[in-house]
Design a protein around this motif. Sequence first.
Motif: not given
Ligand SMILES: NC(=O)c1ccc[n+]([C@@H]2O[C@H](COP(=O)([O-])OP(=O)(O)OC[C@H]3O[C@@H](n4cnc5c(N)ncnc54)[C@H](OP(=O)(O)O)[C@@H]3O)[C@@H](O)[C@H]2O)c1
Length: 255
Positions: A16-19, A42, A72, A97, A119, A146-148, A161, A191-192, A194
């Motif tokens: 839920a807290s993922s951006d 969490r 997770a 996410a 995770a 959300l893959s990558s 990763y 996504p690339g 982000v």
């Molecule tokens: N940012 C990028 O460049 C990018 C690119 C491609 C794909 N993605 C993917 O997109 C998704 C979202 O990424 P984001 O950029 O939005 O990242 P983010 O803001 O850092 O969010 C990550 C999320 O994962 C949660 N998380 C991590 N470990 C966990 C666990 N053990 N159990 C439950 N929740 C857990 C975090 O919760 P907490 O707040 O509790 O830590 C948070 O909600 C991810 O799968 C990431 O791999 C990101």
Amino acid sequence: MLDALGSPQSLLVLGASSDIAQATVAAVAARGRLNRVVLAGRPGERRDAAEASARALPGMSGAAITAVDFEASDSTSHSSFVDAVFDAGEVDVALVAFGVLPDAATVADPSAAANVVTANFTGAVSALTAISARMRGQGHGVIVVLSSVAGERPRRSNYLYGATKAGLDAFATGLGDSLHGSGVSVVVVRPGFVRTKMTHGMDAAPLAVGPDEVAQAIVTSLRGPSRTVWVPRPMRPVMSLLRHLPRTVFRRLPI
Ligand SMILES: NC(=O)c1ccc[n+]([C@@H]2O[C@H](COP(=O)([O-])OP(=O)(O)OC[C@H]3O[C@@H](n4cnc5c(N)ncnc54)[C@H](OP(=O)(O)O)[C@@H]3O)[C@@H](O)[C@H]2O)c1
């Protein structure tokens, strides 16, 4: 059920807290049909903040918003967690996410490295298995994963990763094809770079986007069959080129 424009009434978010997740919740809420949102993650300040932001969204006035605990890495809890969510009401869209981007120290530590796999991959497999079974039972639904691009060809700077995302991507793609004809589809989002808290402090890669661009790509892909979505779209030819470079060349690239 999704309406003719692909707007859901109910949304489950894992992470839920993922951006990116928060931007997606806002984009879906803007369509004005949501009546139920389950924010799973969490417990703590980041989830509380995400819940408060969701409640403040303009399109959320008629929606019941619940925050629930989800870890997770605890695969044994996923069946009962998913059953509780679906027993309380149908889920039109589930967004997976959660994820972690390991630093160099984590990559070098055997136990910590394995925890990243647990995770990002193992936990996603168990959660997706439970969600897809319940969606198959209700006869409709969309699962967004959300893959990558990192999974398309793991780089030497990011191979742990990348390996978790390659596994997740393969699983989600195969799951989507296995669900063909069931009324349930799986959207695999690649996504690339982000700009989120996950990449905070890192130099942005070429074709970097913000979370809102990923969210828009997600909301426009909710209708139709299982598919793969690249964000931004030019990542597809770029990664296709990189994928086919000889290893002797690829390993020398500064990426
Ligand atoms: N940012 C990028 O460049 C990018 C690119 C491609 C794909 N993605 C993917 O997109 C998704 C979202 O990424 P984001 O950029 O939005 O990242 P983010 O803001 O850092 O969010 C990550 C999320 O994962 C949660 N998380 C991590 N470990 C966990 C666990 N053990 N159990 C439950 N929740 C857990 C975090 O919760 P907490 O707040 O509790 O830590 C948070 O909600 C991810 O799968 C990431 O791999 C990101």
